[in-house]
Design a protein around this motif. Structure first.
Motif, PDB file in Angstrom:
ATOM      1  N   GLN D 224       0.739  -1.070   0.045  1.00 56.41           N
ATOM      2  CA  GLN D 224       0.059  -0.377   0.038  1.00 56.41           C
ATOM      3  C   GLN D 224       0.839   1.231  -0.219  1.00 56.41           C
ATOM      4  O   GLN D 224       0.785   2.117   0.881  1.00 56.41           O
ATOM      5  N   PRO D 225       1.699   1.397  -1.106  1.00 55.45           N
ATOM      6  CA  PRO D 225       2.409   2.638  -1.029  1.00 55.45           C
ATOM      7  C   PRO D 225       1.646   3.861  -0.950  1.00 55.45           C
ATOM      8  O   PRO D 225       0.580   4.034  -1.663  1.00 55.45           O
ATOM      9  N   ALA D 226       2.183   4.930  -0.211  1.00 65.10           N
ATOM     10  CA  ALA D 226       1.181   6.065   0.130  1.00 65.10           C
ATOM     11  C   ALA D 226       1.013   7.085  -1.027  1.00 65.10           C
ATOM     12  O   ALA D 226      -0.076   7.750  -1.276  1.00 65.10           O
ATOM     13  N   ASP D 227       2.075   7.092  -2.017  1.00 63.51           N
ATOM     14  CA  ASP D 227       1.752   7.756  -3.132  1.00 63.51           C
ATOM     15  C   ASP D 227       2.581   7.202  -4.311  1.00 63.51           C
ATOM     16  O   ASP D 227       3.319   6.160  -4.217  1.00 63.51           O
ATOM     17  N   ALA D 228       2.513   7.979  -5.398  1.00 62.54           N
ATOM     18  CA  ALA D 228       3.164   7.498  -6.803  1.00 62.54           C
ATOM     19  C   ALA D 228       4.436   7.356  -6.583  1.00 62.54           C
ATOM     20  O   ALA D 228       5.236   6.445  -7.416  1.00 62.54           O
ATOM     21  N   PHE D 229       5.267   8.269  -5.749  1.00 64.67           N
ATOM     22  CA  PHE D 229       6.647   8.176  -5.817  1.00 64.67           C
ATOM     23  C   PHE D 229       7.093   6.815  -5.213  1.00 64.67           C
ATOM     24  O   PHE D 229       8.005   6.026  -5.610  1.00 64.67           O
ATOM     25  N   VAL D 230       6.519   6.565  -4.128  1.00 66.63           N
ATOM     26  CA  VAL D 230       6.903   5.220  -3.392  1.00 66.63           C
ATOM     27  C   VAL D 230       6.458   4.004  -4.280  1.00 66.63           C
ATOM     28  O   VAL D 230       7.159   2.993  -4.334  1.00 66.63           O
ATOM     29  N   ALA D 231       5.300   4.137  -4.930  1.00 64.76           N
ATOM     30  CA  ALA D 231       4.934   2.944  -5.645  1.00 64.76           C
ATOM     31  C   ALA D 231       5.986   2.732  -6.730  1.00 64.76           C
ATOM     32  O   ALA D 231       6.383   1.585  -7.080  1.00 64.76           O
ATOM     33  N   ARG D 232       6.440   3.849  -7.442  1.00 63.76           N
ATOM     34  CA  ARG D 232       7.438   3.779  -8.329  1.00 63.76           C
ATOM     35  C   ARG D 232       8.833   3.276  -7.926  1.00 63.76           C
ATOM     36  O   ARG D 232       9.574   2.747  -8.472  1.00 63.76           O
ATOM     37  N   PHE D 233       9.028   3.935  -6.577  1.00 62.11           N
ATOM     38  CA  PHE D 233      10.670   3.570  -6.047  1.00 62.11           C
ATOM     39  C   PHE D 233      10.782   2.328  -5.491  1.00 62.11           C
ATOM     40  O   PHE D 233      11.793   1.486  -5.536  1.00 62.11           O
ATOM     41  N   ILE D 234       9.706   1.522  -5.124  1.00 63.87           N
ATOM     42  CA  ILE D 234       9.650   0.385  -4.351  1.00 63.87           C
ATOM     43  C   ILE D 234       9.199  -0.822  -5.271  1.00 63.87           C
ATOM     44  O   ILE D 234       7.973  -0.803  -5.644  1.00 63.87           O
ATOM     45  N   GLY D 235       9.999  -1.649  -5.423  1.00 67.89           N
ATOM     46  CA  GLY D 235       9.748  -2.755  -6.430  1.00 67.89           C
ATOM     47  C   GLY D 235       9.411  -2.497  -7.540  1.00 67.89           C
ATOM     48  O   GLY D 235       9.526  -1.251  -8.272  1.00 67.89           O
ATOM     49  N   LEU D 236       8.811  -3.544  -8.465  1.00 68.24           N
ATOM     50  CA  LEU D 236       8.478  -2.988 -10.066  1.00 68.24           C
ATOM     51  C   LEU D 236       7.234  -3.108 -10.135  1.00 68.24           C
ATOM     52  O   LEU D 236       6.556  -3.598  -9.654  1.00 68.24           O
ATOM     53  N   ALA D 237       6.689  -2.102 -10.824  1.00 67.58           N
ATOM     54  CA  ALA D 237       5.251  -2.001 -10.812  1.00 67.58           C
ATOM     55  C   ALA D 237       4.934  -1.384 -12.366  1.00 67.58           C
ATOM     56  O   ALA D 237       5.579  -0.635 -12.926  1.00 67.58           O
ATOM     57  N   GLY D 238       4.011  -2.079 -12.947  1.00 69.10           N
ATOM     58  CA  GLY D 238       3.249  -1.748 -14.157  1.00 69.10           C
ATOM     59  C   GLY D 238       2.556  -0.535 -13.750  1.00 69.10           C
ATOM     60  O   GLY D 238       1.811  -0.207 -12.760  1.00 69.10           O
ATOM     61  N   ILE D 239       2.238   0.384 -14.830  1.00 68.09           N
ATOM     62  CA  ILE D 239       1.548   1.578 -14.376  1.00 68.09           C
ATOM     63  C   ILE D 239       0.418   1.941 -15.599  1.00 68.09           C
ATOM     64  O   ILE D 239       0.736   1.893 -16.999  1.00 68.09           O
ATOM     65  N   LEU D 240      -0.565   2.126 -15.284  1.00 67.04           N
ATOM     66  CA  LEU D 240      -1.762   2.422 -16.188  1.00 67.04           C
ATOM     67  C   LEU D 240      -2.578   3.771 -15.787  1.00 67.04           C
ATOM     68  O   LEU D 240      -3.045   3.663 -14.837  1.00 67.04           O
ATOM     69  N   PRO D 241      -2.347   4.588 -16.690  1.00 61.41           N
ATOM     70  CA  PRO D 241      -2.908   5.818 -16.423  1.00 61.41           C
ATOM     71  C   PRO D 241      -4.509   5.976 -16.583  1.00 61.41           C
ATOM     72  O   PRO D 241      -4.761   5.245 -17.758  1.00 61.41           O
ATOM     73  N   GLY D 242      -5.319   6.598 -16.042  1.00 62.11           N
ATOM     74  CA  GLY D 242      -6.832   6.549 -16.550  1.00 62.11           C
ATOM     75  C   GLY D 242      -7.509   7.467 -15.572  1.00 62.11           C
ATOM     76  O   GLY D 242      -7.112   8.498 -14.760  1.00 62.11           O
ATOM     77  N   VAL D 243      -8.989   7.351 -15.751  1.00 57.65           N
ATOM     78  CA  VAL D 243      -9.848   8.113 -14.666  1.00 57.65           C
ATOM     79  C   VAL D 243     -10.606   7.182 -13.967  1.00 57.65           C
ATOM     80  O   VAL D 243     -11.189   6.143 -14.343  1.00 57.65           O
ATOM     81  N   ALA D 244     -10.691   7.365 -12.804  1.00 58.41           N
ATOM     82  CA  ALA D 244     -11.650   6.705 -11.890  1.00 58.41           C
ATOM     83  C   ALA D 244     -13.040   6.653 -12.008  1.00 58.41           C
ATOM     84  O   ALA D 244     -13.579   7.963 -12.399  1.00 58.41           O
ATOM     85  N   GLU D 245     -13.656   5.673 -12.089  1.00 57.86           N
ATOM     86  CA  GLU D 245     -15.006   5.510 -12.302  1.00 57.86           C
ATOM     87  C   GLU D 245     -15.868   4.776 -11.583  1.00 57.86           C
ATOM     88  O   GLU D 245     -15.727   3.350 -11.810  1.00 57.86           O
ATOM     89  N   GLY D 246     -16.418   5.057 -10.411  1.00 60.33           N
ATOM     90  CA  GLY D 246     -16.944   4.151  -9.614  1.00 60.33           C
ATOM     91  C   GLY D 246     -15.692   3.157  -8.747  1.00 60.33           C
ATOM     92  O   GLY D 246     -14.972   3.742  -8.594  1.00 60.33           O
ATOM     93  N   ALA D 247     -16.111   1.872  -8.935  1.00 59.12           N
ATOM     94  CA  ALA D 247     -15.129   0.953  -8.362  1.00 59.12           C
ATOM     95  C   ALA D 247     -14.168   0.451  -9.550  1.00 59.12           C
ATOM     96  O   ALA D 247     -13.557  -0.734  -9.458  1.00 59.12           O
ATOM     97  N   ALA D 248     -14.037   1.335 -10.574  1.00 53.96           N
ATOM     98  CA  ALA D 248     -13.150   0.823 -11.616  1.00 53.96           C
ATOM     99  C   ALA D 248     -12.357   2.316 -12.212  1.00 53.96           C
ATOM    100  O   ALA D 248     -12.642   3.038 -11.866  1.00 53.96           O
ATOM    101  N   VAL D 249     -11.372   1.720 -13.175  1.00 51.12           N
ATOM    102  CA  VAL D 249     -10.877   2.749 -13.937  1.00 51.12           C
ATOM    103  C   VAL D 249     -10.912   2.801 -15.332  1.00 51.12           C
ATOM    104  O   VAL D 249     -10.800   1.553 -16.000  1.00 51.12           O
ATOM    105  N   ARG D 250     -11.275   3.757 -15.999  1.00 53.91           N
ATOM    106  CA  ARG D 250     -11.406   4.120 -17.331  1.00 53.91           C
ATOM    107  C   ARG D 250     -10.122   4.397 -17.955  1.00 53.91           C
ATOM    108  O   ARG D 250      -9.719   5.289 -17.769  1.00 53.91           O
TER     109      ARG D 250
END
Lengths: 361, 256, 256, 361
Positions: D224-250
């Motif tokens: 549960q990285p607190a922000d985008a920097f932590v998410a990118r810095f810790i481990g390897l992560a794929g990144i999908l940019p989008g817009v939140a819509e309800g309980a999903a992302v478009r």
């Protein structure tokens, strides 16, 4: 773009054998890593192929042509060095066109070729920078472009990544693989980093003490190491010493552990059973140890992100026996240090090697 | 990192005083014309001396000859040593340190008695180039050595060879350009050594610039001060040259 | 790695000849008694000179005084500079290089005219310690600087502080013992410089060992050769001392 | 053995803010890693705790005592440095007993204590060696023993492993953890190596730009990285940019991807969806893309031993979108470079962070 054959190559310095009559065959467009601990002779072999060292015995053929007596400048090989080796008085572009220039190509040709190669390594916009204005990773990219500019028969990489940061190392590793695939240059890469060797190579050549122990694809090297040295050097493995009995191995405490049927022909011999951490499953001890399993204590649990790696102590077995087990980090809370567990695995998982067989079979 | 030690500042201040006070006094004394008048008389009569220009020319010629010897003999020898005989490094270090440990006066006293040779050599001051080469050796050696170590000569040469270049091409196209600041530095230092050398020239009776300074100092104090001032300016200029060659390269990256 | 360049061997050979031939000739000339006889006459009459011992003592005293100044002034100043004012390094480098770039003869010509001071200082040769300190500065500075860089002074000091030691304790227990070889080396070098210095002593009319050598050389050739031989031996001994202090430490690890 | 509290600590050099009013609380016997890229202020914070740097504002309390004005020598902290910092003129034993010696202990006491500590770090037989006679790893063990000899309230480790070989680094890492557990000294370790931080710490403090972004256990930092920097810095992560819509992302191509229900309250905002490679599953493309999945091309497959890591290209999404997927190496043959695939995952796997939230929440 050419085959490489080293035949009976040996080299000694002041009575110390560095390479002991070694044979290596490379196919066209193949990428082979020479992998081994420092002092294993891997750099000497690379420098013999490059022509910087003359072997005591043996020959080197490239594309069927005997190059053993040729000086480095006549071998048509591109080389990238561990240390930054760019010419400090030249820009990136001038470095890359150095080879075509001394070969007497027309200047427009040189510049065109150098520009293409800087494009290939992703440094087109840095063509007019001097080496000291570039990062270590950029310098090694330019060195790669420079080596490719002579359209080499063979590309030789002498630990090209070892001076770089972890992050840059990963990027450049992928880049080298991509460029090698695109240019189809037969490539030899020297490294002491087994992860690097496994991830980048068509085949890995594991060396120790001046000998080639195993030359095989990364997955064969990982799954079927030819001997105990390779098994210990590549990846992490638990080691259980015992005696082969039919298709199983008897531990010193009498436990019989199942193993591959192939063990049968080693029956009666002292063996070591190698177990990758991903193959070992743990259960909390609930009174009895089922047949085919081992009793163990959790000694240390290390969080590695998605996985948690558990080190086990085996109280009933000799000191040099040991096991690791990987598990999804979600389940790691059940296996804190001190927890008594049983360890088991699928009978096809262990790789059993006779102790006497110190050589590649 | 917080305080600069008192002792440090004291030593620094004393050192500064030691250099600056005499310099200022020399300059003002050189401008003194007696009875409270100040002006450039001393400089004028100094420049009017008939032996000023000849002795300056002799010193400059000797300096240039020594520089040539450094670039043509020492630099190639050091490049070859680095490439093919790194084991000989201690021998080089020893030879480069000798001229400094063997007192020049002992050398010259021995040599002046013993050196004989053809008249065309011994009869001219160019004979001095030989001892001056060795006097400049420690400084020139150090400057070139630092330059060579900074570029990893062996790897550069191997890289050049693997790209198909001959040793001559590599030295011409890569090694010498990369060593340019070090070579210029070593030449400036050698030149400064030769310009200031007094012992050899005096004992062997050659009339160089340094000998002239001493001569003037014996009988014309204000002219001596003027000459000292000029000498300071020339050598500080050379020193600045060394510093700027080094810095310019480090920043602009012409050949580093 | 295969061939040692011909040019390299040539230069090396010439350098060797330049030093060895005159040395051998000096030694044999010092043993020459005229008419084909050889013996130690020159040494005997040299040692019988009444001014040999006094001038040797003056030089040795000056050498020791200069060494003391190096250890008591220069070394502490450099330690403080490294710890608390690394930005002042260029200033130190500049001051340490000055005495070599400013020709000694220009310095002395200016100074001899201008320096005045109390009789107890100017009347004795100890007055020479001040210029000699600065003459020895480049060598002493370099030797101490190399020693300091080799030990990462800042980290050692911080380690000592975090273990509860005062700066004085750290310097006494860690820094000075670690710098011992560098300090001994710088003192030997300074001593050698002072023993061989001719210009200042001669111009300022002090009768040091180097001045004596020159004097003898003017009127008694074989004695001069004998004196040169002795001088060679003494300074080579000092040189060997420097080398051995360096090596002994590197291998036995007393303080490195 | 003591708590550490840093309160409102800030530090600037020539107008450049290195630490911006930062708070850090450590419990007794806790091991915290300060983790971040170079220049993030982690070393400055450590040196403020050690007393080598005076903060512009703020205080440091150790065990409830205000030490902000104390010089380093009075703080009772042991420190191990990145560079080899052993006293070169002393043997291992003399190095270790230096602290007790300047504290005026009896010599027999000093030697006894130093001997015990050399035992603890496994160097009892090297007590009479000088630093230059020891390997880098041995020197750092002695430095650790020396720091512990003063019975420090806090142990400060400034990248103690970064100068060591990969193999030695792993060993010494485990050793430091074991010794810290045994001695129960509150410990701060500075590192830029996220694997090191995750594997050794009780809690990890991720820093960037002079701020603490997140202080939490390794598994929370990873999951549960607190922000985008932590998410990118810790481990390897794929990144999908989008817009939140309800309980999903478009996604920008219209695809709706399922995400955690917690996304609902970010509805309408630009977000980035982070996906660990171990959570992404691949199937060979068989004509259609099922709902909740993404079409992708295999770009590169890297053999990592038990796992093979596949890098995916997402042709329908913007350039900075990317995914990785890990799979058992046995199945990797199905996913060679160029293969068209569909990627999917469990709806609880992605971690969604609003793009505007550049700060720790």
């Amino acid at each position: 773009m050419a085959t490489v054959e080293a035949r009976g190559v040996s080299k000694s310095y002041q009575g110390r054998t560095v390479l002991a009559s070694l044979d290596l065959d490379m196919g066209e467009a193949e990428l082979i890593c020479l992998l081994g601990p420092s002092g294993c002779g891997k750099t000497t072999l690379l420098r013999i192929i490059a022509g910087f060292i003359t072997p005591d015995t043996g020959t080197v053929h490239v594309g069927g042509r005997d190059v053993t007596a040729l000086p480095p400048a006549a071998r048509k090989m591109g080389m990238v060095f561990q240390a930054y080796s760019l010419f400090p008085n030249m820009t990136a572009l001038d470095n890359v066109r150095f080879g075509p220039r001394v070969a007497g190509q027309a200047k427009t040709e040189q510049v065109k070729r150098a520009g293409e190669l800087l494009d290939l390594v992703g440094l087109a916009q840095h063509r007019d920078k001097y080496p000291h204005q570039m990062s270590g990773g950029q310098q090694q990219r330019v060195a790669l472009a420079r080596a490719l500019a002579v359209r080499p028969d063979v590309l030789l990489l002498d630990e090209p990544l070892s001076a770089l940061d972890a992050k840059v190392r990963l990027q450049l590793r992928e880049e080298i693989r991509r460029i090698q695939r695109e240019t189809k240059v037969t490539t030899v890469l020297v490294t002491h980093d087994q992860e690097e060797a496994l991830s980048i190579s068509d085949r890995v050549a594991v060396m120790n003490g001046g000998k080639l122990l195993q030359v095989a694809t990364p997955s064969v090297i990982y799954r079927q190491p030819a001997d105990a040295f390779v098994a210990r050097f590549i990846g992490l493995a638990g080691i259980l010493p015992g005696v082969a009995e039919g298709a199983a191995v008897r531990m010193s405490n009498g436990t019989i552990l199942p193993a591959d049927a192939a063990v049968a022909h080693q029956s009666g011999r002292s063996v070591e059973m190698f177990l990758r951490p991903e193959h070992v499953r743990l259960q909390r001890m609930n009174g009895h140890v089922p047949p085919g399993a081992l009793a163990a204590d959790v000694q240390e649990a290390t969080f590695l992100g998605s996985l948690t790696r558990v080190r086990l102590r085996l109280p009933e077995l000799p000191d040099h026996a040991g096991l690791w087990a990987d598990m999804p980090s979600e389940h790691a809370a059940d296996f804190a240090p001190g927890q008594r567990v049983t360890a088991h695995w699928h009978e096809t998982s262990p790789h059993v090697i006779a102790v006497e067989a110190a050589q590649a079979s | 990192m917080r305080r600069f030690g008192l002792a440090g500042w004291t030593v620094l201040g004393l050192a500064g005083l030691y250099f600056i006070v005499p310099l200022l006094m020399t300059v003002s004394f050189s401008l003194w014309q007696g009875h409270g008048n100040y002006g450039f008389d001393a400089y004028r009569s100094l420049l009017a001396r008939p032996n000023l220009l000849p002795s300056l020319i002799v010193s400059i010629e000797l300096g240039l000859a020594t520089c040539a010897a450094i670039v043509l003999l020492l630099a190639p020898a050091m490049i070859f040593m680095h490439l093919y005989a790194p084991k000989l490094r201690p021998v080089f270090e020893f030879i480069a340190a000798l001229p400094f440990v063997v007192p020049a006066i002992a050398l010259v006293a021995g040599l002046s008695v013993l050196f004989t040779g053809p008249d065309w050599l011994i009869g001219t001051p160019f004979y001095l180039t030989i001892p001056y080469f060795f006097l400049a050796l420690p400084y020139a050696y150090r400057a070139i050595d630092v330059g060579i170590r900074a570029i990893d000569l062996t790897t550069l040469t191997e890289a050049g060879q693997s790209l198909g270049a001959s040793l001559g091409q590599i030295i011409r196209m890569v090694v010498l350009p990369s060593l340019r600041p070090a070579l210029i530095g070593s030449m400036l230092l050698s030149f400064a050594v030769v310009m200031g050398e007094f012992t050899f020239a005096n004992v062997l009776l050659f009339h160089t610039f340094a000998v002239l300074i001493n001569e003037v100092g014996q009988n014309a104090p204000t002219e001596a001060a003027a000459l000292s001032t000029l000498s300071f300016l020339i050598t500080w200029g050379a020193m600045l040259g060394v510093l700027m060659v080094g810095r310019g390269n480090a920043q602009l990256g012409g050949a580093r």
